[in-house]
Design a protein around this motif. Sequence first.
Motif, PDB file in Angstrom:
ATOM      1  N   THR A  37      -8.758-103.037  12.889  1.00 21.11           N
ATOM      2  CA  THR A  37      -9.939-102.185  12.800  1.00 21.11           C
ATOM      3  C   THR A  37     -10.693-102.102  14.118  1.00 21.11           C
ATOM      4  O   THR A  37     -11.809-101.633  14.172  1.00 21.11           O
ATOM      5  CB  THR A  37     -10.895-102.731  11.719  1.00 21.11           C
ATOM      6  N   ASP A  75     -23.636 -98.296  10.375  1.00 23.61           N
ATOM      7  CA  ASP A  75     -22.536 -98.985   9.702  1.00 23.61           C
ATOM      8  C   ASP A  75     -21.336 -99.244  10.608  1.00 23.61           C
ATOM      9  O   ASP A  75     -20.249 -99.551  10.117  1.00 23.61           O
ATOM     10  CB  ASP A  75     -22.091 -98.200   8.472  1.00 23.61           C
ATOM     11  N   ASP A  76     -21.510 -99.139  11.920  1.00 24.85           N
ATOM     12  CA  ASP A  76     -20.447 -99.469  12.867  1.00 24.85           C
ATOM     13  C   ASP A  76     -20.935-100.551  13.810  1.00 24.85           C
ATOM     14  O   ASP A  76     -22.028-100.432  14.379  1.00 24.85           O
ATOM     15  CB  ASP A  76     -20.031 -98.243  13.689  1.00 24.85           C
ATOM     16  N   LEU A  93     -14.607-102.046  18.376  1.00 31.19           N
ATOM     17  CA  LEU A  93     -15.375-101.383  17.317  1.00 31.19           C
ATOM     18  C   LEU A  93     -14.887-101.829  15.953  1.00 31.19           C
ATOM     19  O   LEU A  93     -13.679-101.837  15.685  1.00 31.19           O
ATOM     20  CB  LEU A  93     -15.222 -99.861  17.440  1.00 31.19           C
ATOM     21  N   HIS A  94     -15.815-102.211  15.102  1.00 31.33           N
ATOM     22  CA  HIS A  94     -15.496-102.508  13.705  1.00 31.33           C
ATOM     23  C   HIS A  94     -16.204-101.489  12.830  1.00 31.33           C
ATOM     24  O   HIS A  94     -17.433-101.406  12.829  1.00 31.33           O
ATOM     25  CB  HIS A  94     -15.943-103.920  13.319  1.00 31.33           C
ATOM     26  N   SER A  95     -15.434-100.709  12.102  1.00 35.18           N
ATOM     27  CA  SER A  95     -16.006 -99.688  11.230  1.00 35.18           C
ATOM     28  C   SER A  95     -16.103-100.205   9.794  1.00 35.18           C
ATOM     29  O   SER A  95     -15.168-100.824   9.284  1.00 35.18           O
ATOM     30  CB  SER A  95     -15.132 -98.423  11.256  1.00 35.18           C
ATOM     31  N   GLN A  96     -17.217 -99.920   9.156  1.00 30.34           N
ATOM     32  CA  GLN A  96     -17.430-100.302   7.760  1.00 30.34           C
ATOM     33  C   GLN A  96     -17.120 -99.149   6.810  1.00 30.34           C
ATOM     34  O   GLN A  96     -17.415 -99.226   5.613  1.00 30.34           O
ATOM     35  CB  GLN A  96     -18.885-100.739   7.559  1.00 30.34           C
ATOM     36  N   GLY A  97     -16.539 -98.082   7.349  1.00 25.44           N
ATOM     37  CA  GLY A  97     -16.358 -96.852   6.588  1.00 25.44           C
ATOM     38  C   GLY A  97     -15.674 -97.030   5.243  1.00 25.44           C
ATOM     39  O   GLY A  97     -16.118 -96.484   4.228  1.00 25.44           O
ATOM     40  N   ARG A 382     -13.910 -89.374  19.614  1.00 21.75           N
ATOM     41  CA  ARG A 382     -14.143 -90.807  19.345  1.00 21.75           C
ATOM     42  C   ARG A 382     -15.468 -91.297  19.932  1.00 21.75           C
ATOM     43  O   ARG A 382     -15.981 -92.339  19.524  1.00 21.75           O
ATOM     44  CB  ARG A 382     -12.983 -91.653  19.876  1.00 21.75           C
ATOM     45  N   THR A 385     -18.945 -90.260  17.426  1.00 15.97           N
ATOM     46  CA  THR A 385     -19.442 -91.186  16.410  1.00 15.97           C
ATOM     47  C   THR A 385     -20.070 -92.391  17.101  1.00 15.97           C
ATOM     48  O   THR A 385     -19.952 -92.582  18.308  1.00 15.97           O
ATOM     49  CB  THR A 385     -18.295 -91.633  15.490  1.00 15.97           C
ATOM     50  N   ASN A 387     -20.769 -95.862  18.734  1.00 19.04           N
ATOM     51  CA  ASN A 387     -19.862 -96.730  19.476  1.00 19.04           C
ATOM     52  C   ASN A 387     -20.642 -97.494  20.533  1.00 19.04           C
ATOM     53  O   ASN A 387     -21.771 -97.135  20.880  1.00 19.04           O
ATOM     54  CB  ASN A 387     -18.747 -95.900  20.124  1.00 19.04           C
TER      55      ASN A 387
END
Length: 442
Positions: A37, A75-76, A93-97, A382, A385, A387
């Motif tokens: 992720t 949420d990122d 980057l860790h996405s919580q999507g 990219r 969003t 970051n």
Amino acid sequence: MASPRPSHPASDWLVLAYLLSRHAYLQKYSPASAVGTVISKSAKCYRGNNLRRVARQYDRCFSTKIVLGIETSCDDTGAAVMDETGNILGEALHSQGEVHLKTGGIIPPVAQQLHQENIARIVQEALSASGVGVDDLSAVATTVKPGLALSLGVGLGYSVELVERHKKPFIPIHHMEAHALTIRATNRVEFPFLVLLLSGGHCMLAVARGVSEFLLLGQTGDIAPGDMLDKVARRLSLQQHPECSGLSGGKAIEHLAQRGNKLRYGLRVPMEQQLNCSFSFAGLQNNVNRVIMQKEKEEGLQQGQLLSCVSDLAAAIQHTLAVHIAKRTHRAILFCVRNGLLLPDNATLVVSGGVASNQSIRKTLQIVTEATGFSLLCPPPRLCTDNGVMIAWNGIERLREGLGVLYSTEGIRYEPKAPLGTDISEQVEKAAIRVPELNLTM
């Protein structure tokens, strides 16, 4: 600067070969490359000389400003290390999507917990990928406004502890300012320029006159476009569609709209009679909900079941949204030109934020910019969003200008709500500019 050494072709080629092989090794085996992720880039260069950067990293001699950027406004969880020439030395980057898709929206305490669980790892992976130690940093930049309070608190708390431990300057970052300035990391864009910020939490038009100087022309009076798209997608139960599983609401709408008839449903464009640059998306959402209820009744379906006309509805929603945004932006362009806020020979519209990656919206805005002689620029998808790169770059810009660089974190607070720049929206409304009709149906 040291005197140049005599040239020895054979030895120079050996050194060059070694540096290139070492660089390839670092890229291949950096810790972040093994995390599914996490996005990791150890030497992503938009400007400057790649080889020179690698050599500098190997010698551990940093002659340029280097900033660590940390992003946790929503949420990122993002972190990036950048230098002043626009080189991305490392990022993660860790996405919580996926988590929030399952819960039907962002739940702040859940977002907070996930930030807490991942922030130390993400920052370390960005630093490891860059080859830069904390002691080599010129400063740490972190989003402190606006955003979700619980999420902002995680990033700020971690950053304050980091800068106090290592005695580094701290640069508080305005999230929307960072989105607005991201384009200057990838393109040579001079001030002033018009910026349209589109995301899940914001929608605004502003003139960027400097790193921290903005004139706000208009913003949404209710919800943001990304929020509306997510809510409509949930109402349409698009997560049940075989082609949309795992996609965010906005991405699902965009995907289905590609094969839909945008003109099948006559959705009303919001605020047509109001001659300003403000936005509204709540009324459009209500209008869409009424159409959905009517179609469910006609097809004998219960809420939660997929409509047969879902692609046409998605196309109509996306088209109406794009037209609304384009018309308000057209008025902003005309206002700026008439009032000398932008230079005619270098007039630029920058579109940034998560929703700015929507290709239909971009194409509609391009019709407007071509008609008005403006250039349209968007960061790579990219970087649209949330970051860490955009935060690090904003930190670089502020560090170079000496703007908001703190050498003490005493009294620093996060701000869930924070305006951007000076609001001149009343002047825009008083100008009452009528926008010429353009064919916005592609």
